[in-house]
Motif scaffolding. Sequence first.
Motif: not given
Length: 77
Positions: A7-20
């Motif tokens: 976020k600080n470097k303004k680089i686009h990213f996507e993630f998903a939560g891991i269940p549990g």
Amino acid sequence: VVERELKNKKIHFEFAGIPGSDSKYIKGIANIYEFDCGELSGWTYKVNSESPNVGAGEYLVKENDRIEWIYSCDLSM
């Protein structure tokens, strides 16, 4: 740490939560996504040039650690 720095470097990213878990799975960084290079492709990481035996969300970052995210076309290697 990863989310903050991207976020600080303004680089686009996507993630998903891991269940549990409170951990997150990196799906894409800078518009390069898992499976873009085939079914075994995706993101992995190293700390100080070594691959930790735990997921990034479980690794305890220490002062002066160098964290490197690497895209691989074959994560089975």
